[in-house]
Every structure is written in structure tokens, then in C-alpha cells.
Write a protein that holds these residues in place. Sequence first.
Motif: not given
Length: 385
Positions: A79-92
Motif C-alpha cells: 500500500g498504503g496500509t492494507p491492515s488499515y482495512l476493517r475486518d469485513r473489508e479484509l475478508v471481502a
Amino acid sequence: NRPHGAQPQRFPPPPCRLQGLASLYVHVPFCPTLCPYCDFHVVRRGPGWVEAYLRRLKEEAQALHERFPEPLRTLYLGGGTPSYLRDRELVALFQSLPWALAQGAEVTLEANPGTLSPGRLRLLQDLGVNRLSLGVQSFQDPVLKFLGRAHGRKGALRAVEMALEWGFRVSIDLILGLPMQDVEADLKEAARLGVGHVSAYTLQVEKGTPFALLGLKEDPEREAWAMERAEEVLGEAGLFRYEVSNFAREGEEARHNLVYWRAGFWLALGPAATGQYPGEGGAYALRRTAPPLPRWLRGEAPKEEAISPLEHAKESLMLGLRLREGVDVGAVEERTGLALFPLLQGRAEELAQEGLLQVRGKRLLPTPKAFPLLHRVVLALWEAL
């Protein structure tokens, strides 16, 4: 040297092989803060932007998978910061990637220390992530404040310790040579923690960044000293310099990044992401770079650049000489159909006399003395082609 304007001798090129297309880079542009030294394609979250990003990413991934369905040996979310995504966004995000993973695949996710928790680490493991690249940068509060980082020393230490406790392969980023920094303290802290990989960089003041607008200048002498200390301190702890800016314990090298440094092919998804694919006709490779987020969301096609066999050969030298293993010119000859070594041999032997290269058959290896002078070494070799 060959006559000016003459082309390297050619012999019939081998058929294009697609086995190397087993690595995928996914760009996640969202960041909680925009650091003053960063010139990557990053944005803050805007209303509906992440949802739109995930929809477009899924479409792009499905289309790319139809062309290149081979199971992935490496997957890198940067990224960016991939770990900045919320849980449901990471799953998606992970659900949008239709590729299977080869056995033993390396799955890396870039993360900032403040975005990790036991719950988040459990989710990442469930999603198949087995390697974390942590943007620590320093373990010193004044340095972190100067760099605009959202975490402090305690947060950095806790994130690294948690990731190791959960069994992840852990790499940390450090920026070295800053004026207020105790370089040795940061290096010794990294060694003490027991991580398997350290990416140690010096500050690059890039045009257009806040640091550049403030007139901040680099200090080449201090930076060169800092990298020498990194090689000594990390080497004593068992992390050896296998690339100009990267140190690892045996077996902990970044397998995904080695694809880049060995001038391989890789797939790419996301805004501003660059991939390299087999070329057609007279091109050895095709480099495709996606547009920035707003235009990417509208479906704008990536920019394409054809890489000729000679251009690939020069890139192979530039990238391969960043590695302690060097570059196998014979293998580059096989890939490109160019007779390169007869043109390079004389210049390589001159550089060997200067203590900058080792010549082992057709393999050229940089010496430790060469790492600070790689620009000169590469240009000298390029001039022979």
C-alpha cells in the motif's frame, strides 16, 4: 567494445514460458495518515471509496485470473496500509481473489503497528497470511514523531512481539541515518526482537513530498555509515545482507520481492499497481501500470510499456546486482536471445580489478564495496551493451 550503434549479436530466442506468472501484487491505497516522506499512491478513506475499490478489484481479479489461472507461489498486499482495512473489508478483499495458493505459498501483508491486535492477527491467519511486513521505521519516539508516524516506541515493540508470538514470519522496515536517530540503538532493538527479516532504508526526499517542500536534505555520508553499521550489527545477529537494503536469516528472504530483483514476471491488481507480463512479437516483456484510484475506479485501462530484449537485459543487470547472489548473465542470454557476455566480459573484469565485482563463469556478483557504488557499476556495464 562494440562499434557505436551496433546491436548485440542475436540467436533465436527461446519460446516464451509462463511458469513465472505465479506471483501477485495487490495495491491497497488507503492509509490512516499520509507520512511526510511518502510518495506512493496513497489516499485517505473517502465516503464509499473502499466499497467501490473492492467492487472494482473483484472485477479486475476475475478478468486477470481467466488469463493467468496458475496457483500463486507468492501473494503480496502492499500500500498504503492494507491492515488499515476493517475486518469485513479484509475478508471481502481475500474473497475477491480467485487464485488458489500453491503449497507453501508466501502470503505477505503490509501493516502498521497501530493496526494490529490479537483479534486482527487471528483473522489474518484465517485468511492465509503467513508473513507480515511491519512499517516500524524506528523504535525511538522523537524519530517516529519526525517521520509523522502514528505509533510510538511501545506500540512498535508490542506489534512486533505479538506478530512473533502468533507465529508469523515478520519483517520490519527501518529508516536509517536520520539526524536525531541513534542508529545503533534501532538496529540492536531489531536484532534483540528476533525478527527474521529487516528492510533498512535511508531517507529519500522525493519531489513533491512535504519533506521536499520543507527543504529537507539527505546526508549521504551519514547514510553510508548507517548502512555499514546495519550490515555489521544485523550480521552479528544472524541477519545477512542478501540485497542492498534487505537483511534476513537463512530461509527468511522475501520470496515475492526476489521475483522483482530476479527480473521475473508478476501479476498486479489495484490502482497504480505495476505488473510485468510476457511480451509478444519483438518485445520480451510488457509492463502494465494501472491509473490512480479515481480513474481506475472508472475502468480506465492501464498504461502499457513494451520491454525489448536489450532493455530487459539491462534491467536484469541493474536489479540482479542489488542481490548478493548477483546476476547470471548466461540465464539472461537464454531468456533474451542476446549474446551479452562477450560484450560485458572486459568491463566486468575491469570492475573486478577495482574490487567491485566478482566474475564466476558468466555470473557477476557485487562485492560489499560495490553496494554504495552500484549506480556507477551498472552504468559501466550498460555502456558495454
